[in-house]
Design an enzyme around this catalytic site. Sequence first.
Site, PDB file in Angstrom:
ATOM      1  N   ASN A 154       0.798  -1.228   0.000  1.00  0.00           N
ATOM      2  CA  ASN A 154       0.000   0.000   0.000  1.00  0.00           C
ATOM      3  C   ASN A 154       0.830   1.277   0.000  1.00  0.00           C
ATOM      4  O   ASN A 154       0.336   2.327  -0.376  1.00  0.00           O
ATOM      5  CB  ASN A 154      -0.956   0.010   1.196  1.00  0.00           C
ATOM      6  CG  ASN A 154      -0.272  -0.344   2.493  1.00  0.00           C
ATOM      7  OD1 ASN A 154       0.500  -1.302   2.561  1.00  0.00           O
ATOM      8  ND2 ASN A 154      -0.539   0.403   3.532  1.00  0.00           N
ATOM      9  N   GLN A 182      -5.214  -3.700  -1.680  1.00  0.00           N
ATOM     10  CA  GLN A 182      -4.810  -2.707  -2.682  1.00  0.00           C
ATOM     11  C   GLN A 182      -4.855  -3.285  -4.096  1.00  0.00           C
ATOM     12  O   GLN A 182      -4.665  -2.544  -5.066  1.00  0.00           O
ATOM     13  CB  GLN A 182      -3.375  -2.217  -2.399  1.00  0.00           C
ATOM     14  CG  GLN A 182      -3.230  -1.435  -1.120  1.00  0.00           C
ATOM     15  CD  GLN A 182      -3.797  -0.018  -1.220  1.00  0.00           C
ATOM     16  OE1 GLN A 182      -3.933   0.545  -2.297  1.00  0.00           O
ATOM     17  NE2 GLN A 182      -4.140   0.566  -0.085  1.00  0.00           N
ATOM     18  N   THR A 240     -25.390  -8.282  12.078  1.00  0.00           N
ATOM     19  CA  THR A 240     -26.258  -7.978  10.943  1.00  0.00           C
ATOM     20  C   THR A 240     -25.474  -7.232   9.876  1.00  0.00           C
ATOM     21  O   THR A 240     -24.831  -6.217  10.161  1.00  0.00           O
ATOM     22  CB  THR A 240     -27.457  -7.117  11.413  1.00  0.00           C
ATOM     23  OG1 THR A 240     -28.114  -7.835  12.459  1.00  0.00           O
ATOM     24  CG2 THR A 240     -28.433  -6.848  10.280  1.00  0.00           C
ATOM     25  N   CYS A 328      -3.147   4.821   7.690  1.00  0.00           N
ATOM     26  CA  CYS A 328      -3.204   4.328   9.066  1.00  0.00           C
ATOM     27  C   CYS A 328      -2.028   4.842   9.879  1.00  0.00           C
ATOM     28  O   CYS A 328      -2.037   4.786  11.098  1.00  0.00           O
ATOM     29  CB  CYS A 328      -3.256   2.820   9.089  1.00  0.00           C
ATOM     30  SG  CYS A 328      -2.054   2.114   8.022  1.00  0.00           S
TER      31      CYS A 328
HETATM   32  N1  PLP Z   1      -4.556  -3.871   4.048  1.00  0.00           N
HETATM   33  C1  PLP Z   1      -4.024  -2.960   3.216  1.00  0.00           C
HETATM   34  C2  PLP Z   1      -2.906  -3.369   2.312  1.00  0.00           C
HETATM   35  C3  PLP Z   1      -4.524  -1.658   3.191  1.00  0.00           C
HETATM   36  O1  PLP Z   1      -3.987  -0.756   2.365  1.00  0.00           O
HETATM   37  C4  PLP Z   1      -5.591  -1.321   4.075  1.00  0.00           C
HETATM   38  C5  PLP Z   1      -6.102   0.069   4.126  1.00  0.00           C
HETATM   39  O2  PLP Z   1      -5.354   1.019   4.092  1.00  0.00           O
HETATM   40  C6  PLP Z   1      -6.108  -2.319   4.906  1.00  0.00           C
HETATM   41  C7  PLP Z   1      -5.571  -3.571   4.879  1.00  0.00           C
HETATM   42  C8  PLP Z   1      -7.249  -2.017   5.843  1.00  0.00           C
HETATM   43  O3  PLP Z   1      -8.468  -1.954   5.152  1.00  0.00           O
HETATM   44  P1  PLP Z   1      -9.727  -1.197   5.799  1.00  0.00           P
HETATM   45  O4  PLP Z   1      -9.418   0.260   5.718  1.00  0.00           O
HETATM   46  O5  PLP Z   1     -10.880  -1.587   4.911  1.00  0.00           O
HETATM   47  O6  PLP Z   1      -9.889  -1.686   7.170  1.00  0.00           O
END
Ligand code: PLP
Length: 394
Positions: A154, A182, A240, A328
């Site tokens: 990512n 991704q 749900t 993140c």
């Molecule tokens: N895995 C990867 C490679 C990601 O880029 C992301 C999001 O940035 C996630 C997992 C997490 O996904 P979500 O935002 O739907 O929880």
Amino acid sequence: MEKKKFVYLDNAATTPISSEVYRDMIEAYGKFYGNNSSIYQLGREADNALEEARAKIAKAIGANANEIYFTSGGTEADNWAIKGIARANKNKGNHIITSAIEHPAILESCKALEDEGFKVTYVPVDEYGVVKYAEIIKAMGPDTILISIMTANNEVGSLQPIRAIAELARANDVIFHTDAVQAVGAIDINVKDIKIDALSISSHKLYGPKGVGALYVRKGVKIDRIIDGGSQERGMRAGTINVPAAVGFGSAVERACANIDENNKYLKSLRRYFLKSVSEKIHNISLNGHPSQRLQGNVSISFEGAEGESVLMLLDRDGISVSTGSACAAGNLEPSHVLLAMGKDEDARSTIRFSFGLNNTKEDIDYTVNKLQKVVKKLRSISAVRIYKNKVEL
Ligand code: PLP
């Protein structure tokens, strides 16, 4: 003075909902408000819509519909895959192999399992952010039960050698999971052809709504549930389901996977245009990630002598949204674990991820590069790192 524009270049963090998906969801919100577990007509109609969405997701990755489980997104799918598969197969062994550049949803799940007594090997990557296959072979042992390697990174966009890893896992009776958050919609993936046992998807990375995703689990793979409660999702994932969101997700996946080649051609042209322009106007930069085995929408660049967070903030003042790594990690000033794993210690703090989407245009790029040139020049001129003076164009 140039008019301020709004340019969104953080499509790897999340994508806007496409107008078609939005339309499908609005319709679904109006029609499918019944609880899909209810057995009267309203419930059955919601359930039919949910199953239609499930079938679209299954078809997009070459799976069967009964191998797709809805989740709240990529993070839950990753948590479930890692914890659920490890716990269900602990009678066979306690060793897991993953990589140093996974998303925190995988890394933190692995850490949690280490506290439960599992052993985890975090395989290194090369300078392009590609997992070292030979290290996976080296790490394999009689106790290995699960390998989890992402399909595409990512932060730097590098594609991982998942076909070879999946073959290796299958030949050794080890379960192979891939975080394809991704990658689905960006590259062709057929889980049967590649021999993938479990795969995570998220809707909001492919022009669908947030808060919904899926985990594919090949029929026959043992996995424990991690969310306890009712008997939804064939007893495997309680709670749900948000049916209109799932409808939007199905619609988004179907559209993205039907147009992969065309979309990639467009993203590649934007990428090339951007790189040509940036490299002409800004010197002392380096590109991160694999030059060819990569996602077309991602460009990760390190600007020597310009601190990444400052570039981000100044571009934001000009209406441009980018990120320093992954969403993140936003607000976290620690250097990216991905860049560090690639050996980019010096560059890790001066890196910007530009991620293009289908809504971007060449005009967006012209505007961005123009602003970027000024921002980088300004930061380099005030930077304490004046030692760069001889090397960097001020
Ligand atoms: N895995 C990867 C490679 C990601 O880029 C992301 C999001 O940035 C996630 C997992 C997490 O996904 P979500 O935002 O739907 O929880």
